[in-house]
Scaffold this motif. Structure first.
Motif, PDB file in Angstrom:
ATOM      1  N   GLN A 192       0.811  -1.222   0.000  1.00  0.00           N
ATOM      2  CA  GLN A 192       0.000   0.000   0.000  1.00  0.00           C
ATOM      3  C   GLN A 192       0.844   1.271   0.000  1.00  0.00           C
ATOM      4  N   ALA A 193       2.149   1.129  -0.091  1.00  0.00           N
ATOM      5  CA  ALA A 193       3.027   2.299  -0.133  1.00  0.00           C
ATOM      6  C   ALA A 193       2.997   2.940  -1.509  1.00  0.00           C
ATOM      7  N   LEU A 194       3.505   4.148  -1.593  1.00  0.00           N
ATOM      8  CA  LEU A 194       3.548   4.869  -2.857  1.00  0.00           C
ATOM      9  C   LEU A 194       4.611   4.325  -3.802  1.00  0.00           C
ATOM     10  N   TYR A 195       5.533   3.516  -3.263  1.00  0.00           N
ATOM     11  CA  TYR A 195       6.683   3.063  -4.040  1.00  0.00           C
ATOM     12  C   TYR A 195       6.729   1.532  -4.072  1.00  0.00           C
ATOM     13  N   THR A 196       7.289   0.998  -5.155  1.00  0.00           N
ATOM     14  CA  THR A 196       7.580  -0.432  -5.209  1.00  0.00           C
ATOM     15  C   THR A 196       8.835  -0.695  -4.373  1.00  0.00           C
ATOM     16  N   PRO A 197       9.084  -1.947  -3.978  1.00  0.00           N
ATOM     17  CA  PRO A 197      10.314  -2.238  -3.233  1.00  0.00           C
ATOM     18  C   PRO A 197      11.575  -1.765  -3.940  1.00  0.00           C
ATOM     19  N   LEU A 198      11.641  -1.922  -5.262  1.00  0.00           N
ATOM     20  CA  LEU A 198      12.830  -1.504  -5.991  1.00  0.00           C
ATOM     21  C   LEU A 198      12.964   0.018  -6.013  1.00  0.00           C
ATOM     22  N   GLN A 199      11.856   0.724  -6.197  1.00  0.00           N
ATOM     23  CA  GLN A 199      11.901   2.187  -6.164  1.00  0.00           C
ATOM     24  C   GLN A 199      12.331   2.692  -4.793  1.00  0.00           C
ATOM     25  N   TYR A 200      11.822   2.037  -3.763  1.00  0.00           N
ATOM     26  CA  TYR A 200      12.166   2.441  -2.406  1.00  0.00           C
ATOM     27  C   TYR A 200      13.654   2.223  -2.135  1.00  0.00           C
ATOM     28  N   LEU A 201      14.146   1.034  -2.502  1.00  0.00           N
ATOM     29  CA  LEU A 201      15.567   0.741  -2.308  1.00  0.00           C
ATOM     30  C   LEU A 201      16.436   1.736  -3.071  1.00  0.00           C
ATOM     31  N   ALA A 202      16.034   2.070  -4.296  1.00  0.00           N
ATOM     32  CA  ALA A 202      16.812   3.009  -5.108  1.00  0.00           C
ATOM     33  C   ALA A 202      16.966   4.345  -4.405  1.00  0.00           C
ATOM     34  N   SER A 203      15.938   4.768  -3.684  1.00  0.00           N
ATOM     35  CA  SER A 203      15.944   6.090  -3.052  1.00  0.00           C
ATOM     36  C   SER A 203      16.683   6.113  -1.724  1.00  0.00           C
ATOM     37  N   GLU A 204      16.860   4.949  -1.092  1.00  0.00           N
ATOM     38  CA  GLU A 204      17.392   4.933   0.260  1.00  0.00           C
ATOM     39  C   GLU A 204      18.888   5.236   0.333  1.00  0.00           C
ATOM     40  N   GLY A 205      19.616   5.094  -0.787  1.00  0.00           N
ATOM     41  CA  GLY A 205      21.014   5.514  -0.769  1.00  0.00           C
ATOM     42  C   GLY A 205      21.128   6.984  -0.440  1.00  0.00           C
ATOM     43  N   LEU A 206      20.296   7.808  -1.085  1.00  0.00           N
ATOM     44  CA  LEU A 206      20.298   9.242  -0.812  1.00  0.00           C
ATOM     45  C   LEU A 206      19.785   9.528   0.597  1.00  0.00           C
ATOM     46  N   ALA A 207      18.812   8.722   1.076  1.00  0.00           N
ATOM     47  CA  ALA A 207      18.317   8.905   2.449  1.00  0.00           C
ATOM     48  C   ALA A 207      19.437   8.695   3.457  1.00  0.00           C
ATOM     49  N   ILE A 208      20.249   7.646   3.259  1.00  0.00           N
ATOM     50  CA  ILE A 208      21.345   7.369   4.188  1.00  0.00           C
ATOM     51  C   ILE A 208      22.375   8.491   4.144  1.00  0.00           C
ATOM     52  N   VAL A 209      22.681   8.983   2.943  1.00  0.00           N
ATOM     53  CA  VAL A 209      23.610  10.116   2.833  1.00  0.00           C
ATOM     54  C   VAL A 209      23.059  11.328   3.574  1.00  0.00           C
ATOM     55  N   ARG A 210      21.748  11.564   3.446  1.00  0.00           N
ATOM     56  CA  ARG A 210      21.127  12.688   4.158  1.00  0.00           C
ATOM     57  C   ARG A 210      21.232  12.491   5.670  1.00  0.00           C
ATOM     58  N   TYR A 211      20.992  11.270   6.142  1.00  0.00           N
ATOM     59  CA  TYR A 211      21.132  10.995   7.571  1.00  0.00           C
ATOM     60  C   TYR A 211      22.548  11.316   8.053  1.00  0.00           C
ATOM     61  N   VAL A 212      23.534  10.826   7.328  1.00  0.00           N
ATOM     62  CA  VAL A 212      24.926  11.037   7.732  1.00  0.00           C
ATOM     63  C   VAL A 212      25.267  12.520   7.734  1.00  0.00           C
ATOM     64  N   SER A 213      24.797  13.243   6.727  1.00  0.00           N
ATOM     65  CA  SER A 213      25.073  14.680   6.682  1.00  0.00           C
ATOM     66  C   SER A 213      24.445  15.402   7.862  1.00  0.00           C
ATOM     67  N   LEU A 214      23.253  14.963   8.292  1.00  0.00           N
ATOM     68  CA  LEU A 214      22.599  15.591   9.443  1.00  0.00           C
ATOM     69  C   LEU A 214      23.325  15.274  10.742  1.00  0.00           C
ATOM     70  N   VAL A 215      23.989  14.130  10.802  1.00  0.00           N
ATOM     71  CA  VAL A 215      24.772  13.804  11.993  1.00  0.00           C
ATOM     72  C   VAL A 215      25.927  14.789  12.147  1.00  0.00           C
ATOM     73  N   PHE A 216      26.623  15.072  11.051  1.00  0.00           N
ATOM     74  CA  PHE A 216      27.799  15.936  11.129  1.00  0.00           C
ATOM     75  C   PHE A 216      27.454  17.413  11.002  1.00  0.00           C
ATOM     76  N   VAL A 217      26.426  17.740  10.237  1.00  0.00           N
ATOM     77  CA  VAL A 217      25.992  19.133  10.095  1.00  0.00           C
ATOM     78  C   VAL A 217      24.468  19.161  10.215  1.00  0.00           C
ATOM     79  N   PRO A 218      23.935  19.283  11.420  1.00  0.00           N
ATOM     80  CA  PRO A 218      22.475  19.230  11.608  1.00  0.00           C
ATOM     81  C   PRO A 218      21.803  20.519  11.166  1.00  0.00           C
ATOM     82  N   TRP A 219      21.851  20.756   9.866  1.00  0.00           N
ATOM     83  CA  TRP A 219      21.230  21.934   9.268  1.00  0.00           C
ATOM     84  C   TRP A 219      20.180  21.463   8.254  1.00  0.00           C
ATOM     85  N   GLY A 220      19.025  22.087   8.270  1.00  0.00           N
ATOM     86  CA  GLY A 220      17.955  21.665   7.371  1.00  0.00           C
ATOM     87  C   GLY A 220      17.095  20.562   7.939  1.00  0.00           C
ATOM     88  N   GLN A 221      17.116  20.410   9.267  1.00  0.00           N
ATOM     89  CA  GLN A 221      16.243  19.399   9.871  1.00  0.00           C
ATOM     90  C   GLN A 221      14.781  19.803   9.703  1.00  0.00           C
TER      91      GLN A 221
END
Length: 470
Positions: A192-221
């Motif tokens: 019932q999600a907006l994304y297929t499993p493959l679409q979701y996985l494709a996007s999560e690389g950028l999500a992880i990069v965003r998480y890491v960037s927020l750890v070191f520079v918590p700007w744009g939360q």
């Protein structure tokens, strides 16, 4: 000391209101996360009580983090790590957002599990793992973590029996959660999600990069990040980091903790899709591992460094606390940081007085003119301003965009009733019940028109709703 720092920052959370879908606590059907729902049921009705439990769970997690990490890290590293875990502003969402209590509760049990594993009480670890699964399904990552820990510091063959038991529990919990996500209407996950499993996985690389960037520079939360869906080059640095961490894996070195953080992110950053590609609360448990890695890096720094880092984190966390204590401020920030998304504008409109909400919703309408939810929200706001003719126009537009929607039919009926067109209103309410026999609003509005209807036994109304229909 870290517990006191965290208490100083988060004590004002008791003044915060409910936000976003916190109100669903009182209406949603608890089919997963039984331990979390038990705490909700014991919490009463006032938001301060809910926030007090969340803050208490965070303080308990901070204490457990220090007590757990000191068993595997040098004392100074454990101290730095606990400070980061306690005060980093990326933790704020999990603490302030009542619905995120499942994450806090899961982390408490996860830390108890890790602590008992390090004490050699492996079967107690299995018990804590089971309780963590009862709090939130993301605990399915725990047996993978313990397998990594086994290869990193012990390689004792006897450890595989409790690890195997945890894998079995996690598999059962994962299968059950997936079945519920696919079958429960409105779950916004799985099929019932907006994304297929493959679409979701494709996007999560950028999500992880965003998480890491927020750890070191918590700007744009923000409470509602706008992340583009689809493949990107972001998976390259993520996989490179994982490969580099493998070279520093033995004896729970920093590489082990980096891999552990990625493992803890697996349930929400792999192939099980949800409507939200990224959410800061998902970093709460991974921050234990990230903080441990940073603690190892900072262990040779001076006490002055510890104080400076603590002061900076204290100020940043206090700033996030200030944002979360005011729904208008929270969603204004979300609109500014995610200007293309509809949800922040709708939530901001709900936090504003109706006269100020109209232009916000009109801007949402400009972004998505064919969205029935925006039309319905505009209609409800016009009703609050006692402008039923304009509300009727918006509700009619919502019904045209979603012809089978029982909610849209019922909403249009309310506008018609305010315009004294009772016969047309009654017809809309009856059509809404024909589309959804358990529509509480349609049934209640029929009662107000003097047309009570019997309540089907299979409708899951709250006791308050059933009383209103009597």
């Amino acid at each position: 000391m870290e517990v006191l720092f965290a208490a100083a920052v988060y004590c004002t959370a008791l003044l915060a209101p409910f936000t976003f879908d916190d109100f669903a606590i009182f209406t949603a059907e608890p089919v997963t996360r039984p331990l979390t729902w038990l705490t909700f049921r014991l919490n009463g009705q006032h938001p301060a009580a809910f926030h007090a439990v969340n803050v208490g769970l965070h303080l308990l997690s901070v204490w457990l983090c220090r007590d757990t990490l000191r068993r595997i890290l040098p004392a100074r590293a454990a101290m730095f790590a606990t400070l980061i875990f306690a005060l980093h502003p990326i933790q704020s969402e999990a603490v302030h957002y009542v619905w995120a209590r499942s994450t806090l509760l899961m982390t408490v049990f996860a830390l108890l599990a890790i602590r008992d594993w390090l004490r050699g009480r492996h079967w107690w670890t299995v018990v804590w793992c089971a309780l963590a699964l009862g709090a939130k399904e993301e605990a399915v990552a725990l047996p993978v973590f313990f397998a990594l820990l086994h290869f990193s510091i012990s390689r004792n063959a006897r450890e595989w029996r409790p690890i195997g038991a945890m894998f079995a529990m996690s598999l059962a919990a994962g299968v059950y959660t997936l079945r519920m996500a696919n079958s429960i209407a409105g779950s916004q996950a799985g099929a019932q999600a907006l994304y297929t499993p493959l679409q979701y996985l494709a996007s999560e690389g950028l999500a992880i990069v965003r998480y890491v960037s927020l750890v070191f520079v918590p700007w744009g939360q923000t409470v509602d990040h706008d992340l583009p869906a689809g493949w990107s080059l972001a998976w390259i640095p993520v996989l490179a980091l994982a490969g580099f961490a493998l070279r520093h894996f033995r004896q729970a070195a920093w590489g082990f903790w980096v891999l552990a953080a990625l493992v803890f992110l697996l349930p929400t950053s792999s192939i099980l899709p949800t409507n939200d590609l990224i959410a800061e609360r998902r970093m709460y448990l991974p921050m234990v591992a990230i903080a441990a890695a940073l603690g190892l890096w900072a262990q040779h720094r001076s006490q002055t460094t510890y104080k400076v880092v603590g002061l900076i984190l204290l100020l940043l966390a206090a700033g996030r606390d200030r944002v979360w204590r005011d729904n208008t401020r929270l969603w204004t920030e979300a609109v500014e940081n995610s200007p293309r998304k509809l949800r922040p504008r709708v939530q901001l409109a709900r936090a504003l007085p109706p006269t100020e909400a109209i232009p916000v919703l009109q801007s949402a309408k400009d972004i998505a003119p064919d969205d029935p939810g925006v039309a319905s929200e505009l209609g409800r706001t016009y009703l609050a301003l006692n402008r039923p003719a304009e509300a009727l126009q918006e509700f009619g537009r919502a019904l045209a965009l979603a012809p089978g929607s029982a909610e849209a039919m019922s909403n249009r009926g309310v506008a018609l009733a305010m315009l004294k067109q009772d016969a047309a209103a009654k017809a809309d309410f009856e059509r809404a019940l024909a589309a959804d026999a358990c529509s509480f609003e349609a049934r209640l509005n029929l009662k107000r028109l003097g047309v009570p209807t019997p309540v089907p036994p299979n409708c899951r109304y709250t006791p308050e709703q059933r009383a209103a229909l009597q």
